[in-house]
Enzyme design. Structure first.
Site, mmCIF file in Angstrom:
data_model
loop_
_atom_site.group_PDB
_atom_site.id
_atom_site.type_symbol
_atom_site.label_atom_id
_atom_site.label_comp_id
_atom_site.label_asym_id
_atom_site.label_seq_id
_atom_site.Cartn_x
_atom_site.Cartn_y
_atom_site.Cartn_z
ATOM 1 N N ASP A 131 0.747 -1.363 -0.231
ATOM 2 C CA ASP A 131 -0.077 0.026 -0.066
ATOM 3 C C ASP A 131 0.819 1.034 0.072
ATOM 4 O O ASP A 131 1.971 1.224 0.212
ATOM 5 C CB ASP A 131 -0.835 0.030 1.356
ATOM 6 C CG ASP A 131 -0.281 -0.276 2.376
ATOM 7 O OD1 ASP A 131 0.920 -0.720 2.479
ATOM 8 O OD2 ASP A 131 -0.685 0.180 3.503
ATOM 9 N N GLU B 209 -0.305 -2.016 5.399
ATOM 10 C CA GLU B 209 0.628 -1.966 6.241
ATOM 11 C C GLU B 209 0.661 -0.472 6.988
ATOM 12 O O GLU B 209 0.897 -0.437 8.074
ATOM 13 C CB GLU B 209 1.864 -2.498 5.711
ATOM 14 C CG GLU B 209 3.107 -2.643 6.811
ATOM 15 C CD GLU B 209 3.590 -1.283 7.186
ATOM 16 O OE1 GLU B 209 4.222 -1.285 8.583
ATOM 17 O OE2 GLU B 209 3.652 -0.422 6.608
#
Length: 396
Positions: free
Chosen positions: A79, A137
């Site tokens: 991400d 994350e």
């Protein structure tokens, strides 16, 4: 004997191309739809079977070796961050206000590359290699690691060990950072709401000034580290955001402080947390107001297993020489990989990506963050070689 060292260059351009594509189309936590699609396309192209849908966007690639051995997991986060990119290279983000400012584009691309190298040699591999592509994350304290485990990412294949690497701008290309024990810190958040009473700035005696309380509270919070914790144990308390007041001549009746607490050890964390709550309540009361604090326990410290860290160090030194593994100190940054390491033996290490032309390296989460792409073959090779070396060892 090394199997994959030197092979990173054979797919260098391909993996750089993938990294740049992911960089141009970054996706925030829990929104990694396009990224997941590209990962699955690449795995399919390479003939690597996979399972998907873990934590919505997570993917698990599965490479089965021809010989008995351990199950080794390699993890990459994927991400991006809500940051406006300020780089001027020709593959800047096409999505306004979203940027891969933490290198997850490179992590994803390098794990795809490592998977491709491993799969071409699966007839020589032992055990099973798992390619774990993790979403969210950056969404601390929620993250994606725990959700993947809760949803059974390791139900069928349980890893004996798990490893992850992270690009690191403070280390030169060709070097790696690893150590036993703490690599990254406990990463917690807090939100403090201070309540006073409003009134005209010229008549403070009729009010309770929430901004004055906030100022006193911020100063007092700094005494936690300087006076409540052992000076030989690391701790950081940071107030990063203040919101309050409505007009220059109106005394504020409401202020919100937001911040973070970073520690390595659980007992130090509990000390800091308890003192923070105490200071918040008593400071507000002393000055005639009130306050409440929401404390969010975040990612646990990322603590490397000593044997796993030693294997990383040995793999680096055997492949690239002793100078490729300099001595490092841990970071206070938070990392969702810590949740994997609470459940499974493993290690987390840094991949040197410093850009020589920059006099000052831009840190992670900076709008000008970038990597020296010459590091990519090292990252691809290291993931593949580490999995090979770990999987062929006898399972304990």
């Amino acid at each position: 004997m090394s199997m994959f060292i030197g092979l990173g260059q054979t797919i260098h351009e391909e993996i750089i191309s993938l990294r740049r594509e992911l960089h141009q189309f970054p996706e925030l936590s829990h929104e990694e739809t396009r990224t997941t699609t590209r990962i699955k396309e690449e795995l399919t192209k390479a003939g690597i079977p996979y399972k998907d849908g873990f934590a919505t966007h997570g993917v698990l690639g599965i490479i089965k070796g021809a010989h008995p051995g351990k199950t080794i997991a390699l993890r990459a986060d994927m991400d991006a961050l809500p940051i406006v990119e300020k780089n001027d290279h020709d593959f800047v983000s096409h999505k306004k206000g979203v940027m891969h400012a933490c290198g997850h584009d490179a992590h994803t691309a390098m794990l795809v590359g490592a998977g491709k190298l491993l799969n071409t040699q699966k007839d020589k591999l032992s055990g099973t290699i798992l390619l774990v592509f993790q979403p969210a994350e950056e969404d601390a304290p929620i993250g994606g690691a725990q959700a993947m485990m809760d949803e059974g990412v390791f139900k069928e294949y349980v890893p004996d060990e798990i490893y992850a690497q992270h690009v690191w701008p403070d280390l030169p290309v060709g070097t790696f950072g690893v150590r036993p024990g703490a690599m990254m810190g406990n990463s917690d958040r807090f939100e403090i709401r201070i309540t006073g009473s409003s009134g005209h700035a010229s008549m403070p005696h009729q009010t309770t000034d929430a901004i004055v309380i906030a100022a006193q509270m911020i100063n007092s919070l700094q005494t936690i580290v300087s006076r409540s914790t052992d000076p030989l144990q690391s701790a950081v308390v940071t107030v990063g955001k203040i919101t309050g007041g409505s007009r220059y001549n109106v005394i504020a009746d409401d202020v919100v402080l937001e911040g973070t607490v970073r520690t390595y050890k659980a007992d130090v964390k509990q000390t800091v947390k308890a003192r923070l709550m105490q200071i918040v309540e008593q400071t507000a009361s002393m000055l005639g107001g009130s306050a409440c604090c929401k404390y969010h326990d975040g990612y646990p410290a990322t603590r490397n297993n000593a044997d796993a860290a030693a294997l990383v160090a040995k793999t680096v030194q055997d492949a690239y020489g002793e100078d490729a593994q300099p001595e490092i100190l841990p970071s206070m940054g938070g990392e969702d990989f810590g949740r994997f390491l609470e459940q499974y033996k493993g290690a987390y290490y840094w991949l040197g990506t410093a850009i020589p032309s920059r006099e000052v390296q831009r840190p992670l989460h900076d709008p000008l963050f970038d990597i020296d792409e010459r590091a990519i073959p090292y990252g691809v090779e290291m993931l593949a070689e580490l999995a090979y070396q770990a999987s062929k060892e006898e399972s304990s």
